[in-house]
Write a protein that holds these residues in place. Structure first.
Motif: not given
Length: 460
Positions: A185-189, A211-213
């Motif tokens: 569910x996390x942004x690939x990079x 923090x994360x995306x």
């Protein structure tokens, strides 16, 4: 003369029994307390008991069993209990014990009457179990609260818990995500960083935030602050992680919007300003808070029935469509005609286009957001953005930001229109200039002031 050897003192049965118990107690994984049945006095304790309660072995042997209890039982009740309990039977009960320093902790006691003389108690500190039960109860309550996004992970970072708040925030139901890895569910990079973060968290058993995306079910990216902590089973063994997710994209975007609007407002207050420069400045500032790949500002002069384009980015075919015979049926003209913002996604745009017979200057965008530019209540143009990729590229906040910016742009454009009029028609300059809130001065070729607008008298 004969010599009599002294008799070796024999070991009593009681002493042999006591030594056997001590050996057994020191091998026990739990706190072990041996006490007498007749006077409740401790006669042996293991090292764990000394460590947990804070007493030395000597101090312990001066205590009775009641000295460890927060709410001691009556001696008479305990005697009755001992008398009625057969030798070898194990009894279990829960209570609250206290340490030498007065601190308290919950315990589970397994008591056995091992002879007519001694009673043996194995004591386990159940603080972690109580905390685990409380945590699980808390998580269960929070999972039903749609305003709180909480999740649970096992040690392989597979999702084991997904609250209604998570469903609301990211769009996935529990059935869709349980047993899936949170990393998906996390942004690939961002994934390698988050994986290292979680591994380190389990290793150090700490409480951390970062923090994360995360990716919404629709594909939209959401900036979140995630706080994780380790969870333990009733025996105190780490069995996973719990997480609390907070959407802080709105807070960050609100701060960015504030900065952008302030920058544009400051730029608009300059005494001398070029419309094209200002339009490009607005374009660059708005680009920090929204997608401006397809962006335009259009002005319409009703007298000459002509268009001006201070800035157009993307939007291929727009100028040609506006100059064509069907120019009154473009989305831009629809905004100018109604004098109201137009903010719709593709599905609604297609209905809108069909109902109002709108001729599209380009293919239908995934989302369109246009706001009118007004001067003295009259529409003089349009400020618009559109996305051909992301149907969720814009929000109500973006529309509000564009409306605020449109007011600043309108002031600049009104000032330019007044100056144009002054350049072409001297007879109107006095009435036109009085409409502006800006300081306007007219100078002759010798730089002598011939006229000043009313606001200038309050400034100079």
């Amino acid at each position: 003369m004969s010599y009599k050897m002294p008799k070796k003192q024999g070991l009593t049965k009681d002493k042999i029994e006591l030594d056997a118990f001590r050996t057994y107690m020191n091998n026990s994984p739990d706190i072990a307390l041996l006490s007498r049945i007749d006077n409740f006095q401790f006669v042996a304790v293991n090292d764990l008991a000394c460590k947990e309660y804070g007493y030395t072995r000597k101090q312990f042997l001066a205590l009775q069993i009641f000295d460890l209890e927060v709410t001691p039982q009556l001696e008479e009740e305990v005697k009755v209990f001992y008398d009625r309990t057969r030798i070898g039977k194990v009894m279990t009960y829960q209570g609250i014990n206290k340490r030498k320093d007065g601190s308290q902790f919950p315990v589970e006691v397994r008591f056995s009457k091992i002879s007519s003389t001694y009673g043996l108690a194995h004591v386990r500190n159940t603080s972690e179990r109580v905390r685990s039960i409380e945590r699980n109860r808390f998580l269960a309550q929070m999972s039903e609260d749609a305003s709180v996004a909480m999740l649970g992970l096992d040690l392989k970072f597979n999702l084991t818990h997904w609250s209604k708040g998570c469903e609301s925030l990211l769009g996935y139901s529990r059935k869709e995500v349980l047993a899936e890895q949170i990393i998906n569910l996390v942004l690939s990079n961002e994934r390698p960083k988050i994986n290292r973060f979680l591994v380190q968290l389990v290793k150090e058993r700490e409480f951390r935030s970062r923090d994360t995306v995360l990716i919404h079910k629709s594909g939209k990216q959401i900036v979140v602050n995630a706080t994780y902590w380790v969870t333990k089973d009733e025996n105190g063994v780490v069995n996973g992680l719990a997480g609390l997710i907070r959407d802080n994209s709105k807070e960050k975007m609100a701060k960015k919007m504030q900065d952008v609007l302030l920058n544009i407002a400051q730029a608009s207050s300059r005494r001398i300003i070029d419309t094209k420069w200002f339009s490009n400045f607005v374009f660059k500032e708005l680009g920090t808070i929204m997608d401006v790949d397809n962006f335009y500002i259009i002005l319409y002069d009703k007298v000459s029935k002509s268009y001006k384009y201070p800035i157009v980015r993307g939007c291929k075919g727009l100028k040609k469509a506006l100059q064509s015979d069907v120019k009154k049926r473009t989305l831009a003209n629809r905004v100018m005609h109604t004098g109201k913002p137009l903010f719709e996604q593709k599905s609604e745009l297609l209905k809108h286009i069909k109902i109002h017979n709108i001729h599209m200057e380009t293919e239908v965008p995934e989302v369109y957001l246009g706001v009118p530019l007004k001067s003295e209540g009259k529409v003089i143009g349009v400020l618009a953005v559109q996305s051909f990729k992301d149907p969720f590229a814009y929000s109500i906040r973006n529309m509000i930001a564009l409306e605020l910016v449109s007011n600043l742009i309108s002031n600049i454009l009104t000032r330019d229109l007044i100056i144009d009029e002054l350049m072409t028609s001297e007879e109107h300059y006095r009435s036109l200039s009085e409409k502006s809130a800006d300081v306007i001065s007219v100078l002759d070729k010798h730089w002598v002031i011939q006229y000043e607008s009313l606001p200038s008298k309050h400034v100079f």
